[in-house]
Design a protein around this motif. Structure first.
Motif, mmCIF file in Angstrom:
data_model
loop_
_atom_site.group_PDB
_atom_site.id
_atom_site.type_symbol
_atom_site.label_atom_id
_atom_site.label_comp_id
_atom_site.label_asym_id
_atom_site.label_seq_id
_atom_site.Cartn_x
_atom_site.Cartn_y
_atom_site.Cartn_z
ATOM 1 N N SER A 319 10.902 11.205 -1.247
ATOM 2 C CA SER A 319 9.680 11.562 -0.525
ATOM 3 C C SER A 319 8.451 11.486 -1.426
ATOM 4 C CB SER A 319 9.794 12.978 0.050
ATOM 5 O OG SER A 319 10.864 13.053 0.960
ATOM 6 N N ALA A 320 8.634 11.091 -2.665
ATOM 7 C CA ALA A 320 7.513 11.031 -3.608
ATOM 8 C C ALA A 320 6.541 9.945 -3.192
ATOM 9 C CB ALA A 320 8.036 10.759 -5.011
ATOM 10 N N PHE A 321 5.249 10.283 -3.269
ATOM 11 C CA PHE A 321 4.194 9.315 -2.942
ATOM 12 C C PHE A 321 3.185 9.314 -4.088
ATOM 13 C CE2 PHE A 321 0.160 8.322 -0.512
ATOM 14 C CZ PHE A 321 0.416 6.963 -0.422
ATOM 15 N N GLU A 322 3.166 8.234 -4.843
ATOM 16 C CA GLU A 322 2.275 8.144 -5.999
ATOM 17 C C GLU A 322 1.555 6.811 -5.974
ATOM 18 O OE1 GLU A 322 2.377 8.360 -10.899
ATOM 19 O OE2 GLU A 322 4.240 8.224 -9.749
ATOM 20 N N VAL A 323 0.246 6.863 -5.993
ATOM 21 C CA VAL A 323 -0.578 5.658 -6.026
ATOM 22 C C VAL A 323 -1.569 5.791 -7.174
ATOM 23 C CG1 VAL A 323 -2.225 4.202 -4.786
ATOM 24 C CG2 VAL A 323 -0.393 5.359 -3.533
ATOM 25 N N VAL A 324 -1.594 4.803 -8.040
ATOM 26 C CA VAL A 324 -2.531 4.784 -9.153
ATOM 27 C C VAL A 324 -3.599 3.737 -8.878
ATOM 28 C CG1 VAL A 324 -2.817 4.379 -11.636
ATOM 29 C CG2 VAL A 324 -0.751 5.521 -10.766
ATOM 30 N N ASN A 325 -4.867 4.175 -8.920
ATOM 31 C CA ASN A 325 -6.007 3.276 -8.663
ATOM 32 C C ASN A 325 -5.853 2.529 -7.334
ATOM 33 O OD1 ASN A 325 -7.545 3.935 -10.913
ATOM 34 N ND2 ASN A 325 -6.489 2.447 -12.219
ATOM 35 N N GLY A 326 -5.593 3.298 -6.294
ATOM 36 C CA GLY A 326 -5.489 2.705 -4.962
ATOM 37 C C GLY A 326 -6.856 2.368 -4.393
ATOM 38 N N ARG A 327 -6.873 1.417 -3.480
ATOM 39 C CA ARG A 327 -8.134 0.979 -2.877
ATOM 40 C C ARG A 327 -7.942 0.839 -1.367
ATOM 41 N NH1 ARG A 327 -6.600 -2.783 -6.532
ATOM 42 N NH2 ARG A 327 -6.792 -4.530 -5.079
ATOM 43 N N HIS A 328 -8.978 1.096 -0.606
ATOM 44 C CA HIS A 328 -8.922 0.929 0.847
ATOM 45 C C HIS A 328 -9.007 -0.565 1.149
ATOM 46 C CE1 HIS A 328 -9.775 1.153 5.088
ATOM 47 N NE2 HIS A 328 -9.789 2.490 5.083
ATOM 48 N N PRO A 329 -7.962 -1.165 1.742
ATOM 49 C CA PRO A 329 -7.950 -2.627 1.898
ATOM 50 C C PRO A 329 -9.098 -3.161 2.742
ATOM 51 C CG PRO A 329 -6.185 -1.602 3.180
ATOM 52 C CD PRO A 329 -6.759 -0.538 2.303
ATOM 53 N N VAL A 330 -9.483 -2.440 3.795
ATOM 54 C CA VAL A 330 -10.511 -2.944 4.707
ATOM 55 C C VAL A 330 -11.903 -2.736 4.126
ATOM 56 C CG1 VAL A 330 -11.431 -2.865 7.045
ATOM 57 C CG2 VAL A 330 -8.997 -2.433 6.658
ATOM 58 N N VAL A 331 -12.140 -1.546 3.580
ATOM 59 C CA VAL A 331 -13.451 -1.266 2.988
ATOM 60 C C VAL A 331 -13.716 -2.214 1.826
ATOM 61 C CG1 VAL A 331 -14.841 0.466 1.796
ATOM 62 C CG2 VAL A 331 -13.408 1.139 3.735
ATOM 63 N N GLU A 332 -12.704 -2.392 0.980
ATOM 64 C CA GLU A 332 -12.879 -3.280 -0.176
ATOM 65 C C GLU A 332 -13.176 -4.712 0.259
ATOM 66 O OE1 GLU A 332 -10.606 -3.940 -4.368
ATOM 67 O OE2 GLU A 332 -9.399 -4.290 -2.571
ATOM 68 N N LEU A 333 -12.549 -5.144 1.365
ATOM 69 C CA LEU A 333 -12.758 -6.508 1.848
ATOM 70 C C LEU A 333 -14.222 -6.773 2.183
ATOM 71 C CD1 LEU A 333 -11.430 -9.212 2.790
ATOM 72 C CD2 LEU A 333 -11.200 -8.143 5.054
ATOM 73 N N HIS A 334 -14.922 -5.732 2.648
ATOM 74 C CA HIS A 334 -16.291 -5.914 3.120
ATOM 75 C C HIS A 334 -17.343 -5.410 2.132
ATOM 76 C CE1 HIS A 334 -15.236 -7.430 7.099
ATOM 77 N NE2 HIS A 334 -14.211 -6.597 7.057
ATOM 78 N N LEU A 335 -16.914 -5.088 0.912
ATOM 79 C CA LEU A 335 -17.858 -4.732 -0.141
ATOM 80 C C LEU A 335 -17.913 -5.845 -1.177
ATOM 81 C CD1 LEU A 335 -17.038 -0.960 -0.892
ATOM 82 C CD2 LEU A 335 -19.068 -1.865 0.259
ATOM 83 N N PRO A 336 -19.010 -5.958 -1.921
ATOM 84 C CA PRO A 336 -19.055 -6.927 -3.020
ATOM 85 C C PRO A 336 -17.945 -6.638 -4.022
ATOM 86 C CG PRO A 336 -21.256 -6.070 -2.545
ATOM 87 C CD PRO A 336 -20.287 -5.240 -1.748
#
Length: 396
Positions: A319-336
């Protein structure tokens, strides 16, 4: 609104969660823009597009099945020449699933069969490229048989109607070739018959003519009337000549008048027969369409991973959930490029506590700014991507 049941093959989501996460459509106008689907919409076939939507809406819960998909995505990520070659061949593949349905319902026309041939040939090229990489695959023999049948029988640019002719190639049916010869080379047939009668009768100036009223007839000048044979049937006497017919000439004329109708009927019957032969292989075509869709989706996810710099996540049964330096896929797509600031999350259940993860619950509070909902959606979308078998926007 998202639950994972151990005895269920897919992650279960309620409609509200699915809608608010904007997985395949945005809330604003219902299009795929600004949705998760937009980030991975690189499929080449209609079948692949449908399967991609299904994968995003129904992520897996079995870590072994997830890993199997990840293996194929990773294959394309690590072999970009293979990815490019597969995408080029998939570009030639049309909707085999839809074509198979039309064939099964006896609604497919000749252009549909040509589309099926081109699609199967494109898929055979893909199969040659990926045959040594562990993809589930049926035999290619039937695909080759279907393609060869269509190649041999169906015109390259056929009519779509079954009542116009222009469906079947020359050489496929001896009977059809005969009637086409009557229609297309009737003058030559008449010349050959006239020459035959000249040789028999010795009347060198014998001519076969026709007009709208009398049809076809043999005309013999007055000076040669004593050489007219008994099988010539008088039609009309003129000042300088007489007109005759024969049973053979009448038969030829009847064939000419009948040729158009016979050609259309024969082509229709032959086409229906060919379509029925292919219909026997509809289950095979449907299985092939599933294989095409799988290859299309995994290669599309690989392309998205390369394009957006995503990594392969480790998915296990804890049940462990660990994300290092995660990014929002949709927001990142529409930002420079470089504008999105990555962030981490580490959370688990008590059963999975270890030195790196000792938090089982976290509550985000604060002013009503966009950061909280973006953070929640970001990690939900990373989870969903991971459980579809995709790579994800994170460092680890």
């Amino acid at each position: 609104g998202i639950k994972i049941y151990k005895d269920c093959e897919y992650v279960v989501m309620d409609d509200s969660s699915r809608r608010n996460l904007e997985i395949t459509a945005n809330i604003r106008d219902g299009s795929y823009l600004y949705s998760l689907l937009e980030c991975v919409a690189h499929t080449k076939t209609a079948m692949g597009k449908r399967l991609m939507v299904s994968w995003l809406n129904y992520p897996l819960t079995d870590s072994r099945k997830i890993a199997s998909r990840q293996d194929h995505v990773e294959l394309f990520v690590n072999n970009r020449r293979l990815l490019e070659a597969v995408h080029q061949s998939l570009d030639t593949v049309l909707d085999i699933e839809r074509l198979a349905g039309r064939i099964a319902m006896e609604r497919a026309h000749a252009k549909d069969l040509q589309a099926l041939k081109a699609s199967l040939n494109g898929w055979l090229n893909v199969r040659t490229l990926i045959e040594n990489y562990g993809f589930s695959a049926t035999s290619t023999d039937i695909a080759k048989q279907i393609s060869e049948l269509i190649e041999s029988a169906i015109l390259e640019d056929p009519a779509t109607s079954l009542t116009e002719g222009r469906l079947i190639k020359d050489g496929w049916s001896g009977e059809l070739d005969h009637w086409r010869d009557v229609q297309n080379n009737f003058n030559k047939i008449l010349e050959e018959y006239a020459e035959e009668e000249k040789q028999k009768t010795g009347i060198t100036n014998l001519r076969i003519k026709n007009n709208n009223n009398a049809g076809y007839y043999i005309e013999i000048t007055k000076g040669k009337l004593d050489q007219v044979p008994a099988h010539f049937i008088m039609r009309r006497s003129l000042v300088n000549a007489e007109r005759y017919t024969t049973e053979r000439l009448q038969e030829l004329e009847h064939q000419l008048n009948e040729a158009g109708t016979r050609i259309i009927q024969l082509e229709r019957d032959l086409f229906v027969e060919i379509r029925a032969q292919i219909a026997k292989h509809v289950p095979y075509l449907l299985q092939t369409s599933r294989e095409i869709a799988y290859t299309d989706v995994t290669s599309s996810l690989a392309y998205a991973s390369i394009l957006h710099n995503w990594i392969r996540p480790l998915v296990d049964d804890s049940s462990a959930f660990e994300v290092v330096n995660g990014r929002h896929p949709v927001v990142e797509l529409h930002l420079p490029d470089g504008e999105f600031v990555p962030n981490d999350i580490t959370i688990s259940s008590p059963a999975d506590f270890n030195e790196n993860c000792s938090t089982s619950f976290a509550l985000i509070t604060g002013p009503n700014m966009a950061g909280k909902s973006t953070y929640l959606r970001q990690n939900a979308l990373i989870t969903l991507l991971a459980q579809t078998g995709s790579f994800v926007p994170a460092e680890k």
